[in-house]
Motif scaffolding. Sequence first.
Motif, PDB file in Angstrom:
ATOM      1  N   ALA A   1       0.834  -1.206   0.000  1.00 39.70           N
ATOM      2  CA  ALA A   1       0.000   0.000   0.000  1.00 39.70           C
ATOM      3  C   ALA A   1       0.868   1.255   0.000  1.00 39.70           C
ATOM      4  CB  ALA A   1      -0.922  -0.004   1.216  1.00 39.70           C
ATOM      5  N   SER A   2       2.010   1.203   0.685  1.00 41.71           N
ATOM      6  CA  SER A   2       2.909   2.364   0.732  1.00 41.71           C
ATOM      7  C   SER A   2       3.519   2.660  -0.633  1.00 41.71           C
ATOM      8  CB  SER A   2       4.028   2.133   1.756  1.00 41.71           C
ATOM      9  OG  SER A   2       5.003   1.218   1.277  1.00 41.71           O
ATOM     10  N   LEU A   3       3.524   1.646  -1.524  1.00 39.81           N
ATOM     11  CA  LEU A   3       4.087   1.808  -2.867  1.00 39.81           C
ATOM     12  C   LEU A   3       3.020   2.117  -3.921  1.00 39.81           C
ATOM     13  CD1 LEU A   3       6.660  -1.141  -2.839  1.00 39.81           C
ATOM     14  CD2 LEU A   3       7.160   1.297  -2.628  1.00 39.81           C
ATOM     15  N   GLY A   4       1.780   2.285  -3.475  1.00 41.77           N
ATOM     16  CA  GLY A   4       0.719   2.671  -4.397  1.00 41.77           C
ATOM     17  C   GLY A   4      -0.127   1.539  -4.933  1.00 41.77           C
ATOM     18  N   VAL A   5       0.096   0.303  -4.447  1.00 42.98           N
ATOM     19  CA  VAL A   5      -0.724  -0.824  -4.891  1.00 42.98           C
ATOM     20  C   VAL A   5      -2.117  -0.725  -4.272  1.00 42.98           C
ATOM     21  CG1 VAL A   5      -0.942  -3.343  -4.989  1.00 42.98           C
ATOM     22  CG2 VAL A   5       1.333  -2.283  -5.030  1.00 42.98           C
TER      23      VAL A   5
ATOM     24  N   GLY B   1     -10.107 -12.140   3.863  1.00 40.03           N
ATOM     25  CA  GLY B   1      -9.981 -12.801   5.156  1.00 40.03           C
ATOM     26  C   GLY B   1     -11.307 -13.227   5.747  1.00 40.03           C
ATOM     27  N   ARG B   2     -11.204 -14.071   6.763  1.00 39.62           N
ATOM     28  CA  ARG B   2     -12.401 -14.610   7.418  1.00 39.62           C
ATOM     29  C   ARG B   2     -12.901 -13.698   8.529  1.00 39.62           C
ATOM     30  NH1 ARG B   2     -11.587 -20.371  10.131  1.00 39.62           N
ATOM     31  NH2 ARG B   2     -10.149 -19.065  11.304  1.00 39.62           N
ATOM     32  N   ASP B   3     -11.972 -12.998   9.202  1.00 38.67           N
ATOM     33  CA  ASP B   3     -12.307 -12.167  10.355  1.00 38.67           C
ATOM     34  C   ASP B   3     -12.523 -10.722   9.901  1.00 38.67           C
ATOM     35  OD1 ASP B   3     -12.302 -10.622  12.707  1.00 38.67           O
ATOM     36  OD2 ASP B   3     -10.997 -12.050  13.758  1.00 38.67           O
ATOM     37  N   GLU B   4     -13.777 -10.340   9.783  1.00 42.35           N
ATOM     38  CA  GLU B   4     -14.102  -9.010   9.270  1.00 42.35           C
ATOM     39  C   GLU B   4     -13.613  -7.903  10.197  1.00 42.35           C
ATOM     40  OE1 GLU B   4     -17.936  -6.522   7.478  1.00 42.35           O
ATOM     41  OE2 GLU B   4     -18.213  -8.505   8.385  1.00 42.35           O
ATOM     42  N   GLN B   5     -13.788  -8.087  11.500  1.00 48.12           N
ATOM     43  CA  GLN B   5     -13.364  -7.066  12.450  1.00 48.12           C
ATOM     44  C   GLN B   5     -11.858  -6.844  12.378  1.00 48.12           C
ATOM     45  OE1 GLN B   5     -14.683  -7.811  16.456  1.00 48.12           O
ATOM     46  NE2 GLN B   5     -13.593  -6.056  17.306  1.00 48.12           N
ATOM     47  N   GLU B   6     -11.103  -7.935  12.331  1.00 43.94           N
ATOM     48  CA  GLU B   6      -9.650  -7.845  12.221  1.00 43.94           C
ATOM     49  C   GLU B   6      -9.241  -7.177  10.913  1.00 43.94           C
ATOM     50  OE1 GLU B   6      -6.516 -11.191  13.166  1.00 43.94           O
ATOM     51  OE2 GLU B   6      -7.198 -11.427  11.093  1.00 43.94           O
ATOM     52  N   GLY B   7      -9.877  -7.580   9.814  1.00 44.98           N
ATOM     53  CA  GLY B   7      -9.550  -7.033   8.513  1.00 44.98           C
ATOM     54  C   GLY B   7      -9.820  -5.542   8.416  1.00 44.98           C
ATOM     55  N   LEU B   8     -10.975  -5.109   8.899  1.00 42.20           N
ATOM     56  CA  LEU B   8     -11.319  -3.687   8.839  1.00 42.20           C
ATOM     57  C   LEU B   8     -10.414  -2.858   9.747  1.00 42.20           C
ATOM     58  CD1 LEU B   8     -15.222  -3.914   8.764  1.00 42.20           C
ATOM     59  CD2 LEU B   8     -13.678  -3.382   6.868  1.00 42.20           C
ATOM     60  N   SER B   9     -10.029  -3.438  10.886  1.00 42.12           N
ATOM     61  CA  SER B   9      -9.104  -2.754  11.782  1.00 42.12           C
ATOM     62  C   SER B   9      -7.751  -2.548  11.094  1.00 42.12           C
ATOM     63  CB  SER B   9      -8.919  -3.561  13.071  1.00 42.12           C
ATOM     64  OG  SER B   9      -7.938  -2.990  13.899  1.00 42.12           O
TER      65      SER B   9
ATOM     66  N   LYS C   1      -5.789   1.016  10.205  1.00 41.98           N
ATOM     67  CA  LYS C   1      -4.416   1.311  10.643  1.00 41.98           C
ATOM     68  C   LYS C   1      -3.519   1.707   9.472  1.00 41.98           C
ATOM     69  CE  LYS C   1      -3.665  -2.506  12.995  1.00 41.98           C
ATOM     70  NZ  LYS C   1      -2.943  -3.509  13.818  1.00 41.98           N
ATOM     71  N   ILE C   2      -3.644   0.968   8.376  1.00 43.79           N
ATOM     72  CA  ILE C   2      -2.797   1.255   7.214  1.00 43.79           C
ATOM     73  C   ILE C   2      -3.169   2.599   6.592  1.00 43.79           C
ATOM     74  CG2 ILE C   2      -2.201   0.493   4.879  1.00 43.79           C
ATOM     75  CD1 ILE C   2      -2.538  -2.412   5.934  1.00 43.79           C
ATOM     76  N   CYS C   3      -4.456   2.859   6.487  1.00 43.48           N
ATOM     77  CA  CYS C   3      -4.899   4.125   5.897  1.00 43.48           C
ATOM     78  C   CYS C   3      -4.548   5.319   6.779  1.00 43.48           C
ATOM     79  CB  CYS C   3      -6.406   4.090   5.634  1.00 43.48           C
ATOM     80  SG  CYS C   3      -6.874   2.966   4.291  1.00 43.48           S
ATOM     81  N   LYS C   4      -4.458   5.095   8.084  1.00 41.78           N
ATOM     82  CA  LYS C   4      -4.040   6.156   8.992  1.00 41.78           C
ATOM     83  C   LYS C   4      -2.551   6.443   8.810  1.00 41.78           C
ATOM     84  CE  LYS C   4      -4.090   7.498  13.878  1.00 41.78           C
ATOM     85  NZ  LYS C   4      -4.461   7.076  15.263  1.00 41.78           N
ATOM     86  N   GLU C   5      -1.766   5.382   8.575  1.00 41.94           N
ATOM     87  CA  GLU C   5      -0.328   5.542   8.384  1.00 41.94           C
ATOM     88  C   GLU C   5      -0.002   6.124   7.012  1.00 41.94           C
ATOM     89  OE1 GLU C   5       3.808   2.877   8.761  1.00 41.94           O
ATOM     90  OE2 GLU C   5       1.831   1.891   8.879  1.00 41.94           O
ATOM     91  N   TYR C   6      -0.727   5.662   5.993  1.00 37.72           N
ATOM     92  CA  TYR C   6      -0.513   6.151   4.619  1.00 37.72           C
ATOM     93  C   TYR C   6      -1.849   6.693   4.109  1.00 37.72           C
ATOM     94  CZ  TYR C   6       3.554   3.101   5.131  1.00 37.72           C
ATOM     95  OH  TYR C   6       4.696   2.493   5.593  1.00 37.72           O
ATOM     96  N   ARG C   7      -2.001   7.987   4.170  1.00 37.15           N
ATOM     97  CA  ARG C   7      -3.309   8.600   3.939  1.00 37.15           C
ATOM     98  C   ARG C   7      -3.844   8.379   2.522  1.00 37.15           C
ATOM     99  NH1 ARG C   7      -5.131  11.043   8.162  1.00 37.15           N
ATOM    100  NH2 ARG C   7      -3.743  11.815   9.799  1.00 37.15           N
ATOM    101  N   GLU C   8      -2.954   8.120   1.566  1.00 39.72           N
ATOM    102  CA  GLU C   8      -3.414   7.891   0.194  1.00 39.72           C
ATOM    103  C   GLU C   8      -3.482   6.401  -0.147  1.00 39.72           C
ATOM    104  OE1 GLU C   8      -1.082  10.147  -2.545  1.00 39.72           O
ATOM    105  OE2 GLU C   8      -1.651  12.079  -1.671  1.00 39.72           O
ATOM    106  N   ALA C   9      -3.347   5.562   0.861  1.00 39.44           N
ATOM    107  CA  ALA C   9      -3.363   4.115   0.631  1.00 39.44           C
ATOM    108  C   ALA C   9      -4.718   3.658   0.100  1.00 39.44           C
ATOM    109  CB  ALA C   9      -3.043   3.376   1.922  1.00 39.44           C
ATOM    110  N   LYS C  10      -4.670   2.703  -0.820  1.00 36.74           N
ATOM    111  CA  LYS C  10      -5.890   2.088  -1.343  1.00 36.74           C
ATOM    112  C   LYS C  10      -5.933   0.659  -0.820  1.00 36.74           C
ATOM    113  CE  LYS C  10      -5.826   4.792  -5.635  1.00 36.74           C
ATOM    114  NZ  LYS C  10      -5.737   4.719  -7.127  1.00 36.74           N
ATOM    115  N   VAL C  11      -6.582   0.489   0.309  1.00 35.31           N
ATOM    116  CA  VAL C  11      -6.671  -0.821   0.962  1.00 35.31           C
ATOM    117  C   VAL C  11      -8.111  -1.072   1.356  1.00 35.31           C
ATOM    118  CG1 VAL C  11      -5.775  -2.312   2.791  1.00 35.31           C
ATOM    119  CG2 VAL C  11      -4.373  -0.446   1.934  1.00 35.31           C
TER     120      VAL C  11
END
Length: 326
Positions: free
Chosen positions: A63-67, A73-81, A85-95
């Motif tokens: 995500a930091s490289l623009g992918v 995943g099976r665990d929705e809560q874990e996945g959304l969390s 976290k990633i979008c908070k670290e990299y504001r332009e991340a597409k995840v």
Amino acid sequence: MWSATRSYLLPVVRLYLLGLKVLLVQLFSRAFRLPAMPRQDGKVAIVTGGGRGIGYEVVRHMASLGVHVIIGGRDEQEGLSSVRKICKEYREAKVEFAKLDLASSQSVRQFVKSFKERDLPLNILINNAGVMLVPEGRTEDGFERHFGVNYLGHFLLTWLLLDTLKDSGKRGHFSRVVNVSSSAHRVGEIRLNDLNSCQCYSAHAAYSHSKLAQLLFSSHLQHKMQRGGFPMSSCAVDPGMVDTALYSNLWTPLRLAQSPIARLLFKTPTEGAATVLYAALSPALEGEYGGGYWVNGRREMTSPLTFDPQLQLSLWETSVQLLGLL
């Protein structure tokens, strides 16, 4: 009685001895550090089990490289969390997160259907999710859990996405399938008449068999793509022994010692993700240089069984039948 006990204990001993060897090698080897990778803007990737551990670090770095990364995943809560976290670290991340249970062929098919409806390319597929030494059980479709999740679930996912992967690759920019395997394949065997480990169940043997099956699949897929001239490659990666939740089902005395041992001998999830990322992103592995089995940043030989073309083909054809893909 003795024969059954021996059949159960032998895979246990083999796997733990292999694990000890891997730990010793890790102790005296420098962990591979991922070199700087070029930007990957415009690429789309799917990472199974990307909500934690190695998978999370893979998603985070891509995500930091623009992918544009989709966590399956099976665990929705874990996945959304993890997405937050990633979008908070990299504001332009597409995840993003999408529900995917590899123990259910229906879930895999629904995941692929939803993905294809978006008409996105697919440049990278990382088959990372897995289970290890779980108690005896069956998937929703009746397959032994290690074989069903680690191997068949990913086989089905890759099969259903093959056309998109082929169409998304082009000369100089191959699409890539990266199968996260394990050194455990070296003590595995494939019994085509007992793929569900019904004759004598051992979680240690079942796990090793599933990892061997992954390698046979990865190698056969690479050969098929090369023969067909498709702009796509398939490789396998052994991340080593990494301090993640995957080891929560170790033999009890080892599990109690895992925390202090992990700090000394196990790789961190970031270190475990390095070779996975290298296989997925490195320009050095483009085109004819793709494929193979990668450990700590280097291509290595696998066990002799993985080179058996007849076994590769037989497992492939059997898997197609088991999943009703004919």
